[in-house]
Motif scaffolding. Structure first.
Motif, PDB file in Angstrom:
ATOM      1  N   GLY A 108       0.586  -3.713  -0.359  1.00  0.00           N
ATOM      2  CA  GLY A 108       0.786  -4.686   0.973  1.00  0.00           C
ATOM      3  C   GLY A 108      -0.449  -4.141   1.931  1.00  0.00           C
ATOM      4  O   GLY A 108      -0.474  -4.566   3.032  1.00  0.00           O
ATOM      5  N   GLN A 109      -1.239  -2.967   1.624  1.00  0.00           N
ATOM      6  CA  GLN A 109      -1.998  -2.351   2.701  1.00  0.00           C
ATOM      7  C   GLN A 109      -3.470  -2.629   2.396  1.00  0.00           C
ATOM      8  O   GLN A 109      -3.725  -2.557   1.139  1.00  0.00           O
ATOM      9  CB  GLN A 109      -1.832  -0.685   2.928  1.00  0.00           C
ATOM     10  N   LEU A 110      -4.243  -2.853   3.021  1.00  0.00           N
ATOM     11  CA  LEU A 110      -5.761  -2.948   2.936  1.00  0.00           C
ATOM     12  C   LEU A 110      -6.247  -1.464   2.692  1.00  0.00           C
ATOM     13  O   LEU A 110      -6.120  -0.862   3.694  1.00  0.00           O
ATOM     14  CB  LEU A 110      -6.499  -3.860   3.712  1.00  0.00           C
ATOM     15  N   GLN A 111      -7.267  -1.276   1.891  1.00  0.00           N
ATOM     16  CA  GLN A 111      -7.940   0.023   1.561  1.00  0.00           C
ATOM     17  C   GLN A 111      -9.413  -0.135   1.708  1.00  0.00           C
ATOM     18  O   GLN A 111      -9.802  -1.009   1.053  1.00  0.00           O
ATOM     19  CB  GLN A 111      -7.317   0.768   0.589  1.00  0.00           C
ATOM     20  N   THR A 112     -10.155   0.853   2.338  1.00  0.00           N
ATOM     21  CA  THR A 112     -11.590   0.918   2.042  1.00  0.00           C
ATOM     22  C   THR A 112     -11.809   1.843   0.902  1.00  0.00           C
ATOM     23  O   THR A 112     -11.120   3.023   1.143  1.00  0.00           O
ATOM     24  CB  THR A 112     -12.339   1.063   2.992  1.00  0.00           C
TER      25      THR A 112
END
Length: 153
Positions: free
Chosen positions: A138-142
């Motif tokens: 559920g978290q956006l990561q780069t």
């Protein structure tokens, strides 16, 4: 989404009445652009949007790739990371974006996306930083996919 940031290759120093936007690549810069373009041509996903600053040196750099590209004033020297990211559609665009631009904008964008304490990452002339946005729990990561310099290709 993939965001590929390509800093223009080595350019001439300004002379006389030459504006910053008029600076052309050096012979070394032409070679850097050709090497990186050959590598990118093999790696870029189908449908990658190619966007570049209107500066002569960035347009010469991207021409080595031999693909269609669009000039964008939002990528001129002194552009903000916000302008770059909005133009690219980060992080939700459906297609990858290759941005050919300048320091410090590229380094500031990388620093922001990677959460670096420094507000500017150094990007070598002619180098590519390939970043990817993904979702985990559920978290956006780069994620850094790769960093390439023309000298090592």
């Amino acid at each position: 989404m993939d965001l590929i940031l390509w800093r223009h290759a080595e350019a001439q120093e300004p002379e006389g009445d030459m504006t910053d936007l008029d600076r052309a690549l050096t012979r070394r810069g032409d070679k850097q652009a050709a090497r990186m373009a050959a590598w990118l041509d093999r790696q870029l996903p189908e449908g990658t949007r190619v966007l570049t600053s209107p500066a002569v040196r960035t347009e010469q750099t991207v021409r080595a790739l031999g693909r269609k590209y669009r000039l964008h004033d939002e990528l001129r020297p002194g552009a903000s990371p916000d302008q770059l990211l909005q133009l690219a559609g980060w992080p939700m665009a459906k297609t990858p974006a290759l941005i050919v631009g300048h320091q410090p904008t590229l380094g500031q964008t990388i620093s922001r996306l990677l959460g670096m304490a420094d507000n500017e990452c150094s990007v070598k002339k002619g180098a590519v930083w390939w970043l990817r946005c993904r979702e985990r729990e559920g978290q956006l990561q780069t994620v850094v996919v790769t960093v390439q310099t023309a000298e090592l290709l």
